[in-house]
Motif scaffolding. Structure first.
Motif, PDB file in Angstrom:
ATOM      1  N   LYS A 182      30.672  69.033  23.427  1.00 60.57           N
ATOM      2  CA  LYS A 182      29.454  68.287  23.844  1.00 60.57           C
ATOM      3  C   LYS A 182      30.051  67.198  25.073  1.00 60.57           C
ATOM      4  O   LYS A 182      31.093  66.608  25.111  1.00 60.57           O
ATOM      5  CB  LYS A 182      28.953  67.341  22.821  1.00 60.57           C
ATOM      6  CG  LYS A 182      28.239  68.120  21.738  1.00 60.57           C
ATOM      7  CD  LYS A 182      27.750  67.132  20.578  1.00 60.57           C
ATOM      8  CE  LYS A 182      26.998  67.964  19.786  1.00 60.57           C
ATOM      9  NZ  LYS A 182      26.475  66.973  18.460  1.00 60.57           N
ATOM     10  N   VAL A 185      28.107  61.089  28.105  1.00 54.90           N
ATOM     11  CA  VAL A 185      27.085  60.560  28.998  1.00 54.90           C
ATOM     12  C   VAL A 185      27.292  58.983  28.733  1.00 54.90           C
ATOM     13  O   VAL A 185      26.967  58.664  27.633  1.00 54.90           O
ATOM     14  CB  VAL A 185      25.693  60.770  28.917  1.00 54.90           C
ATOM     15  CG1 VAL A 185      24.820  60.082  30.016  1.00 54.90           C
ATOM     16  CG2 VAL A 185      25.657  62.167  29.175  1.00 54.90           C
ATOM     17  N   CYS A 219      19.254  62.283  25.510  1.00 50.80           N
ATOM     18  CA  CYS A 219      20.617  62.752  25.799  1.00 50.80           C
ATOM     19  C   CYS A 219      21.119  63.549  24.681  1.00 50.80           C
ATOM     20  O   CYS A 219      21.192  64.651  24.578  1.00 50.80           O
ATOM     21  CB  CYS A 219      21.619  61.882  26.465  1.00 50.80           C
ATOM     22  SG  CYS A 219      21.518  61.151  28.157  1.00 50.80           S
ATOM     23  N   ALA A 224      23.941  66.163  24.014  1.00 50.32           N
ATOM     24  CA  ALA A 224      25.221  65.488  24.398  1.00 50.32           C
ATOM     25  C   ALA A 224      25.223  64.067  23.620  1.00 50.32           C
ATOM     26  O   ALA A 224      24.662  63.920  22.815  1.00 50.32           O
ATOM     27  CB  ALA A 224      24.678  65.072  25.929  1.00 50.32           C
ATOM     28  N   THR A 226      26.660  60.228  23.842  1.00 52.83           N
ATOM     29  CA  THR A 226      26.531  59.132  24.462  1.00 52.83           C
ATOM     30  C   THR A 226      27.506  57.952  24.143  1.00 52.83           C
ATOM     31  O   THR A 226      27.716  57.447  23.023  1.00 52.83           O
ATOM     32  CB  THR A 226      25.194  58.517  24.382  1.00 52.83           C
ATOM     33  OG1 THR A 226      24.598  58.003  23.230  1.00 52.83           O
ATOM     34  CG2 THR A 226      24.026  59.853  25.038  1.00 52.83           C
ATOM     35  N   GLY A 320      17.963  63.897  34.977  1.00 49.84           N
ATOM     36  CA  GLY A 320      18.824  63.899  33.646  1.00 49.84           C
ATOM     37  C   GLY A 320      18.820  65.320  32.870  1.00 49.84           C
ATOM     38  O   GLY A 320      19.747  65.851  32.318  1.00 49.84           O
ATOM     39  N   ARG A 321      17.591  65.857  32.632  1.00 49.07           N
ATOM     40  CA  ARG A 321      17.559  66.944  31.742  1.00 49.07           C
ATOM     41  C   ARG A 321      18.378  68.159  32.447  1.00 49.07           C
ATOM     42  O   ARG A 321      19.219  68.722  31.861  1.00 49.07           O
ATOM     43  CB  ARG A 321      16.259  67.618  31.742  1.00 49.07           C
ATOM     44  CG  ARG A 321      15.874  68.720  30.858  1.00 49.07           C
ATOM     45  CD  ARG A 321      14.385  68.911  30.724  1.00 49.07           C
ATOM     46  NE  ARG A 321      13.897  68.034  29.722  1.00 49.07           N
ATOM     47  CZ  ARG A 321      13.948  68.384  28.289  1.00 49.07           C
ATOM     48  NH1 ARG A 321      14.430  69.621  27.931  1.00 49.07           N
ATOM     49  NH2 ARG A 321      13.593  67.464  27.288  1.00 49.07           N
ATOM     50  N   VAL A 324      22.343  67.273  32.295  1.00 48.67           N
ATOM     51  CA  VAL A 324      22.932  67.413  30.953  1.00 48.67           C
ATOM     52  C   VAL A 324      23.062  68.923  30.572  1.00 48.67           C
ATOM     53  O   VAL A 324      23.906  69.301  29.956  1.00 48.67           O
ATOM     54  CB  VAL A 324      21.858  66.623  29.950  1.00 48.67           C
ATOM     55  CG1 VAL A 324      22.583  66.933  28.425  1.00 48.67           C
ATOM     56  CG2 VAL A 324      22.185  65.136  30.127  1.00 48.67           C
ATOM     57  N   CYS A 325      22.079  69.505  30.877  1.00 51.07           N
ATOM     58  CA  CYS A 325      22.199  70.991  30.451  1.00 51.07           C
ATOM     59  C   CYS A 325      23.130  71.695  31.021  1.00 51.07           C
ATOM     60  O   CYS A 325      23.822  72.573  30.442  1.00 51.07           O
ATOM     61  CB  CYS A 325      20.645  71.718  30.761  1.00 51.07           C
ATOM     62  SG  CYS A 325      19.311  71.411  29.836  1.00 51.07           S
ATOM     63  N   LEU A 328      26.412  70.761  29.401  1.00 51.47           N
ATOM     64  CA  LEU A 328      26.558  71.324  28.235  1.00 51.47           C
ATOM     65  C   LEU A 328      26.957  72.707  28.104  1.00 51.47           C
ATOM     66  O   LEU A 328      27.385  73.464  27.376  1.00 51.47           O
ATOM     67  CB  LEU A 328      25.230  71.569  27.416  1.00 51.47           C
ATOM     68  CG  LEU A 328      24.462  70.186  26.692  1.00 51.47           C
ATOM     69  CD1 LEU A 328      22.840  70.456  26.530  1.00 51.47           C
ATOM     70  CD2 LEU A 328      25.339  69.934  25.750  1.00 51.47           C
TER      71      LEU A 328
END
Length: 427
Positions: A182, A185, A219, A224, A226, A320-321, A324-325, A328
């Motif tokens: 993972k 963030v 997140c 993710a 954090t 952000g989406r 983060v993807c 990942l």
């Protein structure tokens, strides 16, 4: 005073996203091996390698029903007026001419048989059964490899693991899967007026640090981890130091607050003082979330979000989406469920800006989906998010959308079902 003049130009949202994603390298995360039995740990993780079928599934011909395994040829002449009688053989025998063997769902198909007649379609009399209609080859039989063939690709690297992938890989004989670690963030809130939730009491002109909690949850919802780096005062040195510390341990950084054009909006300056290339875009043709900025430091993505709650959420949705993807290891961005529905009333946008409008999608008593705008403005009105279940986007080249227009809705919660109000509980 130059700051107070506002953003001289607003960056195109799509171009800013593309430029930003291209400014930081794509690195596959490290991987770990997790047991399939740890369902709570493995579901939602991202596969770090292709999953190939180790065996055929099923690995033998088997019955799909409770009934009798027969040779279909023996039933070809069966009819209501002229039924066929077959002899039931014991468990150790194969099925031969005019014979039948009782099987249960999932049992191996005995040698010689190529069809299964359902138990309720037979009449049993001692050691014989009577069939009144013909069968076709393979009826009620699941053939070896019918579901999955050995060597077949069943799940690609970069795919999020669902409960169904867990079940399929377990059925194929896997005991563990290789998944990506993972990403981490880091989250920083800025502002002299911000106080910590749960550890401080808000004064008369102070507000609780709710943004960081929402962003952390968003997140984590994507998969993710954090780290909360706390609150930085409106002080260039304090903000800069927290950014430096966060980048030492995190794969990405999100800040909230301090991104507008006021004298104390110091986050962009702090980011640029830490390293290169720094801020890629700041001030976007986006409503809400115009003060959003994106940057790259130490080859790591940095997102500068507004301090207004809804603006920070929309900024995360846009930037952000996908970030983060990518971190990942997903081979594509997780898109929200999108559906078409009819707008219940007109809603205004702003020419030149991509406008995100919170909406409530309802299934009315006629079974039709209706979209009711909740608010097209008010970036500090957090309650509009709890009153909504999705959002629509008004393009930059539209002043608004008409009543009765069919729109695309990005859903983040369940549809409100007005039909349920007509259901009477008779239990």
């Amino acid at each position: 005073m130059v700051k107070l003049q506002g953003f001289q130009t607003l960056a195109n949202v799509d171009k800013a996203l593309k430029d930003w994603l291209n400014a930081w390298p794509v690195k596959k995360p490290q991987h770990v091996v997790l047991s399939l039995t740890s369902v709570e740990s493995i579901c939602g993780r991202v596969l770090a390698e292709d999953v190939i079928a180790l065996n055929d599934l099923p690995c033998f011909d088997r019955s799909a029903m409770d009934g009798y395994a027969i040779r279909y040829r023996d039933s070809m002449n069966a009819s209501q007026s002229c039924p066929v009688k077959l002899v039931i053989v014991n468990a150790d025998c194969k099925v031969d001419v005019e014979q039948a063997k009782q099987v249960w769902t999932g049992n191996p198909l005995p040698k010689g048989a190529d069809a299964v007649v359902m138990m309720e379609h037979t009449v049993c009399n001692g050691n014989t059964i009577t069939i009144h209609s013909p069968l076709t080859p393979g009826v009620n039989v699941i053939r070896r490899g019918e579901d999955v063939k050995k060597g077949q690709l069943v799940a690609k690297e970069g795919t999020r693991i669902t409960p169904y992938i867990v079940g399929l890989t377990a059925a194929l004989g896997y005991t563990s899967l290789k998944v990506y670690q993972k990403p981490i963030v880091a989250l920083i809130a800025t502002g002299n007026e911000i106080v910590n939730v749960g550890t401080q009491t808000a004064g008369e002109h102070q507000i609780f640090d709710s943004n960081k909690l929402v962003l952390s949850a968003m997140c984590q919802e994507l998969g993710a981890e954090t780290i909360n780096f706390g609150i930085a005062n409106d002080n260039l040195e304090d903000i800069t130091e927290k950014i430096r510390q966060a980048l030492k341990v995190a794969d990405a950084l999100i800040t909230t607050g301090g991104t507008s054009i006021g004298g104390l909006d110091l986050v962009p300056d702090a980011v640029n003082s830490v390293g290169k290339p720094g801020v890629i875009a700041h001030g976007l043709a986006l409503r809400p979330a115009m003060p959003t900025g994106v940057a790259v430091l130490n080859d790591k993505p940095v997102i500068l979000l507004s301090g207004n709650p809804v603006a920070s959420i929309i900024g995360f949705e846009v930037f952000g989406r996908p970030a983060v993807c990518r971190l990942l290891g997903l081979n594509k961005t997780d898109q929200r469920l999108t559906l078409k529905a009819v707008l219940s009333r007109k809603v205004s946008g702003v020419l030149g800006r991509k406008t995100y409008v919170r909406v409530l999608v309802k299934l009315d008593r006629k079974g039709e989906l209706l979209v009711e705008p909740v608010s097209a403005k008010g970036s500090s009105s957090m309650s509009t998010m709890t009153k909504s279940n999705g959002y629509i986007v008004i393009p930059e080249n539209r002043e608004g959308l008409r009543e009765g227009e069919t729109v695309l809705v990005q859903m983040f919660d369940n549809i409100e079902n007005k039909q349920e109000e007509n259901v009477v509980n008779v239990s």
